[in-house]
Write a protein that holds these residues in place. Structure first.
Motif, PDB file in Angstrom:
ATOM      1  N   UNK A   6       0.792  -1.188   0.221  1.00 16.45           N
ATOM      2  CA  UNK A   6       0.076   0.020  -0.128  1.00 16.45           C
ATOM      3  C   UNK A   6       0.767   1.206   0.045  1.00 16.45           C
ATOM      4  N   UNK A   7       0.269   2.594  -0.173  1.00 15.03           N
ATOM      5  CA  UNK A   7       1.006   3.543  -0.154  1.00 15.03           C
ATOM      6  C   UNK A   7       1.736   3.957   1.179  1.00 15.03           C
ATOM      7  N   UNK A  36       5.459   5.030   1.246  1.00 13.72           N
ATOM      8  CA  UNK A  36       6.129   6.284   1.581  1.00 13.72           C
ATOM      9  C   UNK A  36       6.785   6.294   2.573  1.00 13.72           C
ATOM     10  N   UNK A  37       7.127   5.370   3.736  1.00 14.64           N
ATOM     11  CA  UNK A  37       7.908   4.985   4.582  1.00 14.64           C
ATOM     12  C   UNK A  37       9.474   4.591   4.100  1.00 14.64           C
ATOM     13  N   UNK A  38       9.216   3.557   2.771  1.00 15.90           N
ATOM     14  CA  UNK A  38      10.471   3.312   2.304  1.00 15.90           C
ATOM     15  C   UNK A  38      11.284   4.334   1.638  1.00 15.90           C
ATOM     16  N   UNK A  39      10.520   5.329   1.199  1.00 11.19           N
ATOM     17  CA  UNK A  39      10.996   6.340   0.373  1.00 11.19           C
ATOM     18  C   UNK A  39      11.798   7.596   1.151  1.00 11.19           C
ATOM     19  N   UNK A  91      -1.651  10.398  -6.388  1.00 15.23           N
ATOM     20  CA  UNK A  91      -1.230  11.726  -6.184  1.00 15.23           C
ATOM     21  C   UNK A  91      -0.083  11.576  -5.199  1.00 15.23           C
ATOM     22  N   UNK A  92       0.024  10.500  -4.255  1.00 12.72           N
ATOM     23  CA  UNK A  92       1.422  10.282  -3.724  1.00 12.72           C
ATOM     24  C   UNK A  92       2.570  10.059  -4.596  1.00 12.72           C
ATOM     25  N   UNK A  93       2.358   9.312  -5.748  1.00 15.35           N
ATOM     26  CA  UNK A  93       3.388   8.984  -6.540  1.00 15.35           C
ATOM     27  C   UNK A  93       3.773  10.243  -7.159  1.00 15.35           C
ATOM     28  N   UNK A  94       3.033  10.990  -7.598  1.00 16.45           N
ATOM     29  CA  UNK A  94       3.442  12.494  -8.039  1.00 16.45           C
ATOM     30  C   UNK A  94       4.418  13.172  -6.969  1.00 16.45           C
ATOM     31  N   UNK A  95       4.034  13.286  -5.879  1.00 14.73           N
ATOM     32  CA  UNK A  95       4.671  13.646  -4.703  1.00 14.73           C
ATOM     33  C   UNK A  95       6.076  13.109  -4.689  1.00 14.73           C
ATOM     34  N   UNK A 135       2.657   9.836 -18.490  1.00 11.36           N
ATOM     35  CA  UNK A 135       3.514  10.374 -17.396  1.00 11.36           C
ATOM     36  C   UNK A 135       3.529   9.866 -16.129  1.00 11.36           C
ATOM     37  N   UNK A 136       4.440  10.022 -15.116  1.00 11.11           N
ATOM     38  CA  UNK A 136       4.355   9.530 -13.849  1.00 11.11           C
ATOM     39  C   UNK A 136       3.140   9.565 -13.241  1.00 11.11           C
ATOM     40  N   UNK A 137       2.409   8.900 -12.513  1.00 10.70           N
ATOM     41  CA  UNK A 137       1.222   8.733 -11.900  1.00 10.70           C
ATOM     42  C   UNK A 137       0.167   8.167 -12.754  1.00 10.70           C
TER      43      UNK A 137
END
Length: 220
Positions: free
Chosen positions: A71-72, A76-79, A104-108, A167-169
């Motif tokens: 999951x997202x 996010x933690x891994x990144x 949206x998180x992917x784009x951030x 594009x990304x996302x």
């Protein structure tokens, strides 16, 4: 990037183990980062993979890192954590997120990695663990066109169908749409099964009748 990029892989579950195995068998140097289940880690290490102590180390030694998580929030933690990928990211690093995640998180995350000179690719996959082991998954990519030639040979180790959506996302958006379609088919089949039972058609007979039809290819 080297002629033969060094690959990292985070998430060695039912799907990730087979994907990582196929990358290793494709002749790439592979670094892995697993979780509490040691079996897939030890199997890949026995085949020649190296184990990283954390995602930051993967970012320091690898050219392309795959993420295959649930999951997202995990992504996010891994990144973003203290010892995450962004902490060790160097110019040219490519992160390929094969999970089903939040566009949206992917784009951030992509913007944060871009600020360090890297590239974030969303490459959610479709298929089963058996297809992952066989290298027969399909994937839908969100990435810059210039990045595609660098990642395609690696992704081809685990995916037989590679489609760039945009594009990304955009890859994650497409995967969510596919999930919506699949859930709609499942809901429709459930309703049809219930209605069939009411009019005297047993569920097993309904399934038997449509399993070999074009309808069955879509809903079963």
């Amino acid at each position: 990037m080297r002629n033969k990029p060094v690959i990292g892989f985070i998430g060695l579950g039912l799907m990730g183990h087979g994907m990582a195995k196929n990358i290793l068998e494709g002749g790439y140097e592979l670094w892995v980062r697993g979780r509490s289940n040691r079996a897939p880690i030890e199997h890949l290490v026995s085949m020649g993979a190296k184990e990283a102590i954390n995602p930051k180390q993967l970012a320091e030694v690898c050219d392309i890192i795959h993420i295959c998580l649930s999951n997202a929030p995990q992504i996010e933690v891994i990144m973003r954590s203290q010892y995450g990928i962004l902490a060790g990211a160097k110019p040219g690093l490519i992160v390929v997120d094969t999970s089903t995640s939040d566009p949206d998180m992917t784009k951030r995350l992509a913007a944060q990695l871009r600020a360090k000179g890297g590239h974030f690719v969303d490459a959610p996959m479709a298929g089963t663990p058996a297809k992952a082991e066989a290298g027969q998954l399909s994937t839908m990519l969100g990435c810059d066109r210039d990045v595609l030639p660098h990642i395609r040979p690696v992704i081809a180790c685990w995916a037989e169908t590679i489609t760039r959506i945009g594009e990304t996302g955009e890859g994650h958006k497409m995967k969510l749409l596919m999930n919506f379609i699949n859930l709609s088919y499942a809901d429709l089949f459930s309703e049809a099964t219930s209605l069939g039972a009411k009019v005297g058609i047993a569920p097993e007979k309904l399934r038997e009748a449509i399993s070999s039809s074009h309808i069955g290819q879509q809903v079963l």
